[in-house]
Design an enzyme around this catalytic site. Structure first.
Site, PDB file in Angstrom:
ATOM      1  N   SER A 270       0.827  -1.202   0.000  1.00 34.03           N
ATOM      2  CA  SER A 270       0.000   0.000   0.000  1.00 34.03           C
ATOM      3  C   SER A 270       0.864   1.255   0.000  1.00 34.03           C
ATOM      4  CB  SER A 270      -0.952  -0.007   1.193  1.00 34.03           C
ATOM      5  OG  SER A 270      -0.238  -0.157   2.391  1.00 34.03           O
ATOM      6  N   SER A 272       1.524   3.919   1.907  1.00 34.14           N
ATOM      7  CA  SER A 272       2.404   4.445   2.945  1.00 34.14           C
ATOM      8  C   SER A 272       3.578   3.520   3.258  1.00 34.14           C
ATOM      9  CB  SER A 272       1.614   4.693   4.232  1.00 34.14           C
ATOM     10  OG  SER A 272       1.166   3.481   4.768  1.00 34.14           O
ATOM     11  N   THR A 345      -5.324   0.406   1.764  1.00 31.43           N
ATOM     12  CA  THR A 345      -4.954  -0.669   2.684  1.00 31.43           C
ATOM     13  C   THR A 345      -6.185  -1.472   3.041  1.00 31.43           C
ATOM     14  OG1 THR A 345      -3.248   0.744   3.611  1.00 31.43           O
ATOM     15  CG2 THR A 345      -3.790  -1.242   4.833  1.00 31.43           C
ATOM     16  N   HIS A 525      49.747 -28.829   5.790  1.00 31.87           N
ATOM     17  CA  HIS A 525      51.052 -28.191   5.631  1.00 31.87           C
ATOM     18  C   HIS A 525      51.293 -27.056   6.640  1.00 31.87           C
ATOM     19  CE1 HIS A 525      49.042 -25.001   3.114  1.00 31.87           C
ATOM     20  NE2 HIS A 525      49.956 -24.269   3.721  1.00 31.87           N
ATOM     21  N   ASP A 575      46.462 -32.687   1.497  1.00 27.23           N
ATOM     22  CA  ASP A 575      46.859 -31.606   2.399  1.00 27.23           C
ATOM     23  C   ASP A 575      45.674 -31.159   3.281  1.00 27.23           C
ATOM     24  OD1 ASP A 575      48.182 -29.547   3.634  1.00 27.23           O
ATOM     25  OD2 ASP A 575      48.106 -28.186   1.907  1.00 27.23           O
ATOM     26  N   SER A 705      45.970 -19.994   3.953  1.00 26.55           N
ATOM     27  CA  SER A 705      46.140 -21.449   3.918  1.00 26.55           C
ATOM     28  C   SER A 705      45.301 -22.129   4.989  1.00 26.55           C
ATOM     29  CB  SER A 705      47.612 -21.815   4.128  1.00 26.55           C
ATOM     30  OG  SER A 705      48.381 -21.444   3.023  1.00 26.55           O
TER      31      SER A 705
END
Length: 772
Positions: A270, A272, A345, A525, A575, A705
């Site tokens: 609506s 507003s 509304t 690692h 790894d 890493s």
């Protein structure tokens, strides 16, 4: 809560309704904000100058209003107080809490009409009565009292004694079966909850405890979440919806195997509301749908926008209404201007659209033949209404709520009232809320709150996140805070910093990801064969003290020097490492700590909105790593304006025809300049990103890493790789050479978690992740 403690936010009806004053609103920016200041605060325009919003410092509120409309005559709407009297100027006043009017069988101190922020109020009972509730309450910055109402009871009634809300008077007061009490708030306060309560045969009181609120007393997001959760179920069970529960069991939403939950999303468009609020509300709804759909249940959605008339965008009978992805697409495609020429509304019409949907659902069932229980009556319908409670056309929406209750056979049979099949929660949002009207729409159930009042849509976003957060539920992995005020760590709550302090040799740092309360996944690692667990500490973001480590698990196949004799000084296959903490991480929303999702676990099955059981690990791989360029990101931590920030860097994993070229650039790394075979350094266990095709990818830095390579699925995040190594450290190179662009051969390699799953399953066997 245990791992099956899933939240019961399974239906949402959003109404953002305007003031209903009927006055014309001016064109954009035609009112002068300089002509409407507020003493002690600031004024800001909203929705391209159509509204003026007053903002006060913490502990103060704008008087007499917080919001003014730009009228068609180029003037702001007048300042009027709660008695409709014109006020000369706006000012920020100190927030105060109302004082008690009466307190049964006891007294309070100090005795004042109003109390200042942080002031305490103490209750005590007369001889022969026992105090329950909060004996000491504190006036909070938002104008509400801490704790729960104090009650003095001698234990002699059929029903327990009731407290009197601060600021209210009570009449009636008997404690026998069928006795009634009535509450009334003093002038200037509004009653939320039940104004009338009856002592029932089962020794409980009907209705919900009332509260008396000032117009400026907002609920905090945390209070909203806590109260909402208190009235929701702890579990979502696949059980017959009509199954009776004993009095000792908590009220539950029960989902049948076929899925019997309807979620209604009604969005006000609506006049507003304005473009800004409409967009924020639409986005909040999209986020809510994403999160609700992650709990392993498959409700049907309805989407309705409304202004003067409702527009049913999605019906619960639509074939794709249980597809959350499709529902979110429809939400994100909504436009505020669709109702531009009929922008009144009509809340009643919006609720009537829901009612007619129920009628259609029942008629559809009847066309397919009679059934033991009508589907519409065995379906849970939970409405969450967000509104200011004011309408300017169509009449009161309350009679439609009564129609819905009648349709669902609620309240007909005193022995089977079926109240569990309809919940209406009302959330008032913003400065134009009409508290009496929103309270009238809300459900009134014993010991539960169904009406809330929030300051703005930012608080709404946080409340929604808080109330569906399960801090200890691993099935809710990979869920970060998405609202505007979230800190970096809350947006990336799995992010972990790892420090290895080697005596006499300095420190090394890496990153990692929390995958369970006890384990962090990182790169092998980062450690040497001689490293001891006591040398390792883990920083979980916002925690004040790093956590210590019990044990380090590097993948048994990882050997950095495995090919040194062949002229390959560093070999990063396998790894990956898991670091076990000495004690469980405090998983929770406050400190920004939550595990990320791992592939081939029950949590990821839910994040991908797949059914369990039935989904396989291969299904996960196909959904996450489709052949082609796969969108992913990593998190880079770097200093900015005196603090460490976490920044997501989007990359494309080359998983299709660009993969060979990506892998081939590995040989341009300095340490591999004498290597001639790609497969000597790049095994099938690596994912490759970087380069300039189809666009320039960001590259990881040395300090990244061990961090996770992540794929986003909606608002859920799943780790598919561990950052291992790069062809060139572009961060160091750019700093030294003043370059702004990485070379085309700058590639990054990540261990593909799908290829190390047997090891993950073995080490994490006791972590209740539900590996497939």
């Amino acid at each position: 809560m245990g791992p099956r403690a899933l939240i019961r936010i399974l239906a949402c009806l959003l109404l953002l309704v305007p003031a209903g004053s009927g006055a014309a609103v001016a064109a954009e920016g035609s009112c002068d904000p300089e002509g409407a200041p507020i003493l002690g605060g600031q004024a800001e325009v909203a929705d391209r100058g159509r509204w003026l919003r007053y903002i006060c410092p913490e502990g103060k509120y704008p008087h007499p209003v917080a919001l003014r409309a730009c009228r068609s005559n180029g003037m702001w709407s007048p300042l009027r107080d709660t008695q409709n009297r014109v006020v000369a100027k706006a000012e920020c006043r100190v927030v105060r809490c109302p004082g008690p009017v009466e307190f049964l069988h006891g007294t309070w101190w100090p005795r004042q009409a109003w109390y200042n922020m942080s002031q305490e109020l103490t209750f005590s009972c007369f001889d022969g009565f026992t105090l329950s509730g909060s004996g000491v309450r504190t006036c909070l910055p938002q104008g509400t009292w801490s704790g729960t109402p104090a009650v003095c009871d001698d234990g002699g009634g059929h029903c327990p004694a009731l407290g009197v809300p601060v600021g209210a008077t009570v009449s009636g007061g008997g404690l026998r079966a069928e006795d009634e009490v009535q509450y009334r708030c003093r002038s200037g306060l509004t009653l939320l909850g039940s104004a009338h309560r009856t002592c029932l045969e089962d020794r409980t009181w009907s209705g919900t405890p009332p509260l008396c609120r000032t117009p400026y007393a907002y609920d905090t997001p945390r209070d909203v979440a806590a109260a909402f959760l208190a009235s929701l179920s702890e579990t979502v069970e696949k059980a017959e919806a009509n199954t009776s529960l004993s009095d000792s069991q908590k009220r539950r939403i029960r989902i049948e195997p076929g899925g019997t939950m309807n979620i209604y999303l009604l969005l006000d468009a609506s006049d507003s509301i304005g473009t800004d609020n409409f967009t924020r509300s639409r986005d909040a709804l999209s986020q809510l749908v994403e999160k609700v759909s992650s709990y392993g249940v498959f409700p049907h959605y309805s989407l309705i926008t409304f202004a003067s008339e409702p527009h049913v965008v999605i019906s619960t009978q639509d074939a794709r209404s249980a597809d959350a992805n499709w529902v979110r697409e429809q939400l994100e495609g909504l436009k505020y201007k669709d109702h531009a020429y009929k922008a009144g509304t009509n809340t009643r019409a919006a609720l009537e659209a829901v009612y007619h949907m129920l009628v259609q659902q029942e008629e559809e069932q009847l066309r397919h033949g009679p059934a033991p229980a009508p589907v519409v009556n065995s379906t849970r319908h939970v409405l969450i209404i967000m509104t200011d409670g004011k309408t300017n056309m169509g009449g009161s929406p309350v009679p439609v709520v009564k129609q819905i209750r009648e349709m669902l056979s609620i309240g007909r049979d005193i022995h089977n009232p079926r109240e569990d099949f309809l919940d209406i929660y009302v959330f008032g949002v913003g400065a134009m809320v009409h508290l009496e009207n929103i309270n009238e729409l809300a459900s009134k159930k014993p010991d539960e709150r169904h009406v809330f009042y929030l300051r703005d849509l930012t608080d709404l976003q946080q409340a929604f996140h808080d109330m569906i957060d399960e801090s200890e539920t691993l099935s809710m992995c990979g869920l970060g805070w998405e609202f505007e005020k979230a800190r970096d760590q809350q947006k990336n709550p799995w992010h972990v910093g790892i420090t290895i302090t080697r005596p006499g040799k300095g420190r090394e740092t890496c990153k990692g990801a929390l995958v369970s309360p006890y384990f962090v996944l990182t790169a092998a690692h980062c450690f040497t064969i001689d490293d001891k667990a006591s040398w390792i500490t883990v920083d979980l973001g916002d925690r004040s003290q790093p956590m210590t480590v019990e044990r380090l698990h590097s993948h048994p196949m990882y050997k950095i020097g495995a090919k040194a004799s062949a002229g390959i000084p560093e070999f990063y296959d396998y790894d990956v490492a898991l670091v076990k903490l000495n004690k469980a991480a405090r998983v929770g929303i406050d400190n920004g700590v939550r595990p990320i999702c791992l592939p081939c676990t029950e949590g990821t099955t839910r994040a991908l909105r797949q059914r369990h059981p039935g989904t396989t690990c291969k299904d996960h791989e196909q959904m996450l790593l489709n052949p082609g360029d796969v969108g992913a990101f990593f998190v880079n931590q770097h200093p900015h304006e005196g603090r460490q920030v976490l920044e997501r860097k989007n990359v494309l994993v080359k998983y299709g025809d660009k993969r060979p070229a990506c892998e081939a650039d590995a040989l341009k790394a300095t340490i591999y300049r004498n290597v001639t075979r790609i497969d000597a350094v790049v095994t099938p266990r690596f994912l490759c990103s970087g380069g300039i095709d189809p666009y320039v990818d960001p590259n990881t830095c040395k300090g990244d890493s061990g961090g996770p390579l992540i794929i986003a699925k909606g608002k859920r995040y799943i780790q598919v790789g561990v950052i291992s190594w790069g062809v060139v450290d572009v961060c160091r190179g750019q700093k030294m050479q003043g370059k702004n662009r990485s070379p085309a051969y700058a590639r990054d390699f990540h261990i593909n978690l799908f290829t190390v799953l047997p090891w993950l399953r073995e080490i994490l066997a006791d972590e209740d992740l539900g590996f497939l």
